[in-house]
Motif scaffolding. Structure first.
Motif, mmCIF file in Angstrom:
data_model
loop_
_atom_site.group_PDB
_atom_site.id
_atom_site.type_symbol
_atom_site.label_atom_id
_atom_site.label_comp_id
_atom_site.label_asym_id
_atom_site.label_seq_id
_atom_site.Cartn_x
_atom_site.Cartn_y
_atom_site.Cartn_z
ATOM 1 N N THR A 58 -13.557 -13.312 -15.059
ATOM 2 C CA THR A 58 -14.301 -12.365 -15.872
ATOM 3 C C THR A 58 -15.223 -13.105 -16.813
ATOM 4 O O THR A 58 -14.968 -14.219 -17.227
ATOM 5 N N SER A 59 -16.297 -12.467 -17.155
ATOM 6 C CA SER A 59 -17.269 -13.084 -18.062
ATOM 7 C C SER A 59 -17.695 -12.074 -19.105
ATOM 8 O O SER A 59 -17.959 -10.921 -18.784
ATOM 9 N N ILE A 65 -2.395 -6.331 -2.049
ATOM 10 C CA ILE A 65 -1.613 -5.365 -2.830
ATOM 11 C C ILE A 65 -1.853 -5.574 -4.325
ATOM 12 O O ILE A 65 -2.029 -4.609 -5.085
ATOM 13 N N VAL A 66 -1.871 -6.834 -4.753
ATOM 14 C CA VAL A 66 -2.129 -7.143 -6.159
ATOM 15 C C VAL A 66 -3.501 -6.624 -6.580
ATOM 16 O O VAL A 66 -3.657 -6.009 -7.646
ATOM 17 N N LEU A 67 -4.511 -6.835 -5.750
ATOM 18 C CA LEU A 67 -5.869 -6.408 -6.077
ATOM 19 C C LEU A 67 -5.974 -4.889 -6.148
ATOM 20 O O LEU A 67 -6.675 -4.350 -7.015
ATOM 21 N N VAL A 68 -5.297 -4.194 -5.247
ATOM 22 C CA VAL A 68 -5.326 -2.729 -5.266
ATOM 23 C C VAL A 68 -4.680 -2.202 -6.545
ATOM 24 O O VAL A 68 -5.218 -1.309 -7.208
ATOM 25 N N VAL A 69 -3.521 -2.747 -6.905
ATOM 26 C CA VAL A 69 -2.835 -2.309 -8.121
ATOM 27 C C VAL A 69 -3.687 -2.597 -9.353
ATOM 28 O O VAL A 69 -3.817 -1.754 -10.257
ATOM 29 N N LEU A 122 -13.443 -2.818 -3.924
ATOM 30 C CA LEU A 122 -12.176 -3.319 -3.390
ATOM 31 C C LEU A 122 -12.376 -4.085 -2.089
ATOM 32 O O LEU A 122 -11.726 -5.103 -1.836
ATOM 33 N N GLY A 123 -13.285 -3.600 -1.254
ATOM 34 C CA GLY A 123 -13.525 -4.272 0.027
ATOM 35 C C GLY A 123 -14.035 -5.688 -0.156
ATOM 36 O O GLY A 123 -13.560 -6.623 0.507
ATOM 37 N N THR A 124 -14.975 -5.867 -1.072
ATOM 38 C CA THR A 124 -15.517 -7.205 -1.313
ATOM 39 C C THR A 124 -14.484 -8.093 -2.004
ATOM 40 O O THR A 124 -14.348 -9.268 -1.673
ATOM 41 N N ASN A 125 -13.753 -7.538 -2.969
ATOM 42 C CA ASN A 125 -12.740 -8.335 -3.665
ATOM 43 C C ASN A 125 -11.621 -8.766 -2.725
ATOM 44 O O ASN A 125 -11.159 -9.909 -2.782
ATOM 45 N N ILE A 126 -11.181 -7.862 -1.857
ATOM 46 C CA ILE A 126 -10.130 -8.214 -0.890
ATOM 47 C C ILE A 126 -10.642 -9.240 0.100
ATOM 48 O O ILE A 126 -9.943 -10.200 0.454
ATOM 49 N N PHE A 151 -5.284 -0.910 -13.661
ATOM 50 C CA PHE A 151 -5.739 -1.690 -14.813
ATOM 51 C C PHE A 151 -7.264 -1.813 -14.883
ATOM 52 O O PHE A 151 -7.780 -2.525 -15.742
ATOM 53 N N ALA A 152 -7.973 -1.159 -13.968
ATOM 54 C CA ALA A 152 -9.441 -1.193 -13.947
ATOM 55 C C ALA A 152 -9.987 -2.608 -13.904
ATOM 56 O O ALA A 152 -11.044 -2.909 -14.454
ATOM 57 N N ASP A 153 -9.243 -3.506 -13.256
ATOM 58 C CA ASP A 153 -9.689 -4.897 -13.091
ATOM 59 C C ASP A 153 -10.297 -5.013 -11.696
ATOM 60 O O ASP A 153 -9.608 -5.271 -10.721
ATOM 61 N N GLY A 154 -11.604 -4.817 -11.621
ATOM 62 C CA GLY A 154 -12.281 -4.753 -10.330
ATOM 63 C C GLY A 154 -12.541 -3.306 -9.965
ATOM 64 O O GLY A 154 -11.654 -2.451 -10.099
#
Length: 248
Positions: A2-3, A99-103, A116-120, A108-111
């Motif tokens: 994060t920045s 699973i961590v990224l989805v949660v 989600l597709g790009t982050n995963i 937590f609105a982190d991403g």
């Protein structure tokens, strides 16, 4: 990552950093990749891997919530791809990170949800499989039942390279459909420079964690397990030796 100064170049991509077609395309890539991981992970999930996968996901979730400063206004956290791949294998590992990224995104609105597709793709697929590929290439440097010092070095390099490659995934996605004000050269330089530093931190955490697990329970480390080919060869040789002894 994060920045506080340049939100358009954070590793956890938020909504609106890339356009809708690119977001949708990488959502499809992520779904297909995770479906393949689900199918392949069935062979790796045994009585040892199931609880270990839960512990790996929980550990990565907890550590990702802790940011550490890299540069003024910039903080980073563990991606966990190489760590998960070395401990539970690339297919189960990718599912743990996903699973961590989805949660994180939903609770937590982190991403962003649309990101989600790009982050995963970046953190669960690229970081995990690149890290595991490097780890497999370094298996010849492992010694002893727990891997010895070679495992520490392999884990460090795998995490470092996997982190930089995940950042490269971000750069490619931004090049295809970025909608921010930052130029591609600025984004690429920032991402590669900061994630080279983040990768060092990731490598140290991964090396320490993997080494600790290997010293205590080497049988739980996926990378240290014998390959199926080696196991099959061993099981073939054992009956032959027993039969030979009977004949003698």
């Amino acid at each position: 990552m994060t920045s506080t100064t340049t939100t358009t170049v954070a590793m956890h991509m938020s909504d609106g950093i890339v356009n809708a077609p690119v977001s949708f395309a990488f959502a499809v890539v992520a779904v297909v990749a995770l479906a393949a991981c689900c199918w392949r992970a069935r062979a790796d999930l045994d009585e040892r891997a199931v609880p270990m996968a839960g512990l790996v996901a929980a550990f990565i979730f907890a550590v990702q919530m802790i940011n550490f400063p890299i540069l003024p206004g910039v903080s980073g956290h563990l991606l966990g791809g190489a760590l998960a791949a070395i401990l539970v294998g690339p297919y189960v590992g990718a599912l743990c990170i996903a699973i961590v990224l989805v949660v994180q995104s939903l609770l937590f609105a982190d991403g962003g949800v649309s990101a989600l597709g790009t982050n995963i793709t970046n953190m669960a697929i690229i970081a995990t499989f690149v890290g595991y590929t490097i780890a497999i290439a370094g298996r010849r440097f492992l010694s002893g039942r727990s891997g010895g010092r070679g495992l520490t070095v392999v884990a460090f390099v795998s995490a470092l390279v996997g982190t930089v490659c995940a950042a490269t995934g971000f750069v490619i996605e931004y090049a295809i459909g970025g909608v921010g004000d930052s130029s591609l050269a600025t984004v690429a330089g920032y991402m590669w420079g900061t994630h080279a530093l983040i990768g060092i931190g990731e490598g140290l955490i991964t090396a320490v964690t993997v080494t600790a697990v290997a010293n205590a329970r080497p049988d739980l480390v996926y990378l240290l397990r014998p390959t199926r080919t080696a196991a099959a060869s061993a099981s073939t040789r054992e009956p032959a030796a027993g039969t030979e002894g009977v004949r003698a």
